[in-house]
Design a protein around this motif. Structure first.
Motif, PDB file in Angstrom:
ATOM      1  N   MET A  50       0.636  -1.142   0.073  1.00 32.03           N
ATOM      2  CA  MET A  50       0.109   0.111   0.063  1.00 32.03           C
ATOM      3  C   MET A  50       0.709   1.262  -0.078  1.00 32.03           C
ATOM      4  SD  MET A  50      -3.363  -1.401   2.213  1.00 32.03           S
ATOM      5  CE  MET A  50      -4.142   0.041   2.134  1.00 32.03           C
ATOM      6  N   PRO A  56      -8.194   3.346  -8.531  1.00 31.48           N
ATOM      7  CA  PRO A  56      -7.531   3.812  -9.973  1.00 31.48           C
ATOM      8  C   PRO A  56      -6.010   3.619  -9.639  1.00 31.48           C
ATOM      9  CG  PRO A  56      -9.316   5.190  -9.187  1.00 31.48           C
ATOM     10  CD  PRO A  56      -8.961   4.345  -7.937  1.00 31.48           C
ATOM     11  N   ARG A  90      -3.853  -7.575  -4.529  1.00 34.64           N
ATOM     12  CA  ARG A  90      -4.889  -7.091  -3.880  1.00 34.64           C
ATOM     13  C   ARG A  90      -6.181  -7.657  -4.821  1.00 34.64           C
ATOM     14  NH1 ARG A  90      -5.062  -1.499  -1.172  1.00 34.64           N
ATOM     15  NH2 ARG A  90      -6.430  -2.615   0.124  1.00 34.64           N
ATOM     16  N   THR A 171      -5.839   8.200  -6.818  1.00 33.59           N
ATOM     17  CA  THR A 171      -6.044   8.055  -8.209  1.00 33.59           C
ATOM     18  C   THR A 171      -4.520   8.551  -8.728  1.00 33.59           C
ATOM     19  OG1 THR A 171      -6.783  10.492  -8.317  1.00 33.59           O
ATOM     20  CG2 THR A 171      -8.293   8.792  -8.013  1.00 33.59           C
ATOM     21  N   LYS A 255     -14.214   0.679   1.149  1.00 32.60           N
ATOM     22  CA  LYS A 255     -13.728   0.680   2.274  1.00 32.60           C
ATOM     23  C   LYS A 255     -14.605   0.421   3.489  1.00 32.60           C
ATOM     24  CE  LYS A 255     -10.049   0.757   2.713  1.00 32.60           C
ATOM     25  NZ  LYS A 255      -9.335  -0.451   2.886  1.00 32.60           N
ATOM     26  N   PHE A 331     -12.689  -4.378   3.321  1.00 33.39           N
ATOM     27  CA  PHE A 331     -14.028  -3.587   2.502  1.00 33.39           C
ATOM     28  C   PHE A 331     -15.428  -4.162   2.950  1.00 33.39           C
ATOM     29  CE2 PHE A 331     -10.097  -3.804  -0.150  1.00 33.39           C
ATOM     30  CZ  PHE A 331      -9.828  -2.350  -0.234  1.00 33.39           C
TER      31      PHE A 331
HETATM   32  O1  MRU Z   1      -7.600   0.025   0.921  1.00 36.30           O
HETATM   33  P1  MRU Z   1      -7.329   1.149   0.027  1.00 36.30           P
HETATM   34  O2  MRU Z   1      -6.599   2.413   0.914  1.00 36.30           O
HETATM   35  O3  MRU Z   1      -6.589   0.823  -1.325  1.00 36.30           O
HETATM   36  O4  MRU Z   1      -8.968   1.576  -0.019  1.00 36.30           O
HETATM   37  C1  MRU Z   1      -9.280   2.830  -0.795  1.00 36.30           C
HETATM   38  C2  MRU Z   1     -10.720   2.804  -0.982  1.00 36.30           C
HETATM   39  O5  MRU Z   1     -11.419   2.169  -0.335  1.00 36.30           O
HETATM   40  C3  MRU Z   1     -11.281   3.972  -1.594  1.00 36.30           C
HETATM   41  O6  MRU Z   1     -12.368   4.546  -1.342  1.00 36.30           O
HETATM   42  C4  MRU Z   1     -11.399   3.510  -3.123  1.00 36.30           C
HETATM   43  O7  MRU Z   1     -10.339   2.587  -3.725  1.00 36.30           O
HETATM   44  C5  MRU Z   1     -11.796   4.443  -4.293  1.00 36.30           C
HETATM   45  S1  MRU Z   1     -10.305   5.442  -4.577  1.00 36.30           S
HETATM   46  C6  MRU Z   1     -10.792   6.637  -5.609  1.00 36.30           C
END
Ligand code: MRU
Length: 370
Positions: A50, A56, A90, A171, A255, A331
């Motif tokens: 991460m 995106p 992931r 993004t 999330k 999630f």
């Molecule tokens: O675990 P993460 O930090 O990758 O999760 C991110 C999210 O849940 C965002 O809301 C989702 O990826 C949309 S990002 C435009």
């Protein structure tokens, strides 16, 4: 968007022409550090650990990862291995699979000598497309914010609640949920954001607050459990969240904790919008709860917290008793019935099969052909 006043993206082709630069998001908000990715393993590690995250950006990084792999070996076997390695990083954000499919389509049938150049071209296109999509999401979302602003007394601000980080850090640029916010702010609309802290990794507290602060957007970080209370007291005008995968029926995976915000929003008559770039739609699945794989991450993310001490050191401390088991689902799924609308690059649409298929007919047709 801007970091210390300088326009910055989350990922870019390095000036050496053979590596990719990223912001290491595991170190924010206390350290701003750039990492260079030079091969498949480093790209896969960046996604899994991460350093880059957000649906995106995961897709954009995976696209560059395929190119980095092909710089070292252009064989069919290595291409397959690269895609399999990246796909395994992931499981939930569908942008990863989408980007890998795009990369395979761009390079698979080419002579080996042309593959790396074709991969770089498609990876750069994917990155530019992401920016254009997010800018368009912002302009459609801006109209929603303007509508609410028009009902306010002069100078009264529009209060948006968001969860996790669906900002520009998630993004290549602009963000999805934050794009309407940045566009409203840049237009001079009084706006204020409640950023859920988003345990266990605190993307809201660490990332959303950091990027909003750098752009000058007024915001308040709230513990995850606060949103319902604020909504009961009329302190939230609308919720905008991102998504990691949205089904053909409009169920929204995002999330962990997003679902609870949608329930609170419904109970209080607060509009609940999802900013949805089209690569995040998975037309192959219908029921989000039973069909979307939910990533489970390591227990240490729940059992510990990392932060800055008064004398500036970064430290990690344990916050649960020794030996207490923890669960770490990354999630959850918000059923389409709780979603007021999907803010896509082609406009704001209802969260249902008909509207999604009508807005993105070429995606449905491609699926039928496959
Ligand atoms: O675990 P993460 O930090 O990758 O999760 C991110 C999210 O849940 C965002 O809301 C989702 O990826 C949309 S990002 C435009």
């Amino acid at each position: 968007m801007k970091v210390n006043g300088k326009s910055t993206r989350t990922i870019w082709l390095d000036s050496d022409g053979k590596s990719v630069g990223i912001i290491d998001q595991t170190l924010l908000p206390h350290q701003y550090a750039i990492v260079r990715l030079t091969n498949l393993e480093e790209a896969a590690h960046a996604i899994k650990s991460m350093q880059v995250r957000g649906a995106p950006l995961i897709g954009a990084a995976a696209a560059y990862g395929v190119w980095l792999a092909l710089l070292h070996d252009t064989s069919d076997e290595y291409l397959e291995r690269a895609c399999a390695t990246l796909a395994a990083t992931r499981p939930t954000a569908i942008n990863l699979k989408w980007a890998l499919d795009e990369m395979l389509a761009a390079v698979r049938n080419r002579p080996r000598a042309e593959r790396a150049a074709a991969a770089l071209k498609r990876a750069q296109e994917i990155n530019e497309e992401d920016i254009a999509i997010n800018r368009a999401i912002g302009s459609h979302g801006l109209a929603l914010i303007e509508e609410i602003a028009a009902t306010k007394k002069k100078g009264e601000r529009v209060n948006v609640l968001t969860h996790c980080n669906a900002g520009w850090l998630a993004t290549v640029d602009w963000g999805t949920a934050t794009s309407p916010i940045y566009q409203a702010f840049d237009k001079g609309i009084p706006i204020h954001v409640y950023a859920d802290e988003t345990r266990p990794r605190n993307q809201g507290a660490s990332l959303t607050a950091w990027e909003l602060g750098h752009h000058g957007v007024p915001h308040t970080v709230i513990p995850d459990n606060t949103g319902g209370h604020l909504m009961q007291h009329g302190m939230v005008d609308l919720v905008i969240v991102g998504t990691d995968r949205t089904t053909a029926e409009g169920d929204v995976c995002n999330k962990i904790g997003t679902y609870l915000k949608a329930l609170a929003a419904r109970d209080n008559g607060v509009p609940f919008y999802v900013a949805l770039p089209s690569p995040t739609i998975d037309f192959t699945v219908s029921d989000g709860v039973s069909e979307i794989p939910i990533e489970q991450r390591g227990p240490e993310e729940v059992a510990t917290m990392t932060g800055k001490t008064k004398d500036g050191r970064i430290e990690t401390v344990q916050v649960v008793p020794d030996g207490s088991p923890v669960a770490n689902y990354a999630f959850d799924v918000t059923p389409a019935r709780l979603v007021t609308g999907l803010i896509t690059e082609r406009g704001v649409i209802a969260a249902n099969r008909e509207s999604l298929a009508k807005a993105f007919p070429e995606r449905v047709a491609a699926l039928k052909k496959a």
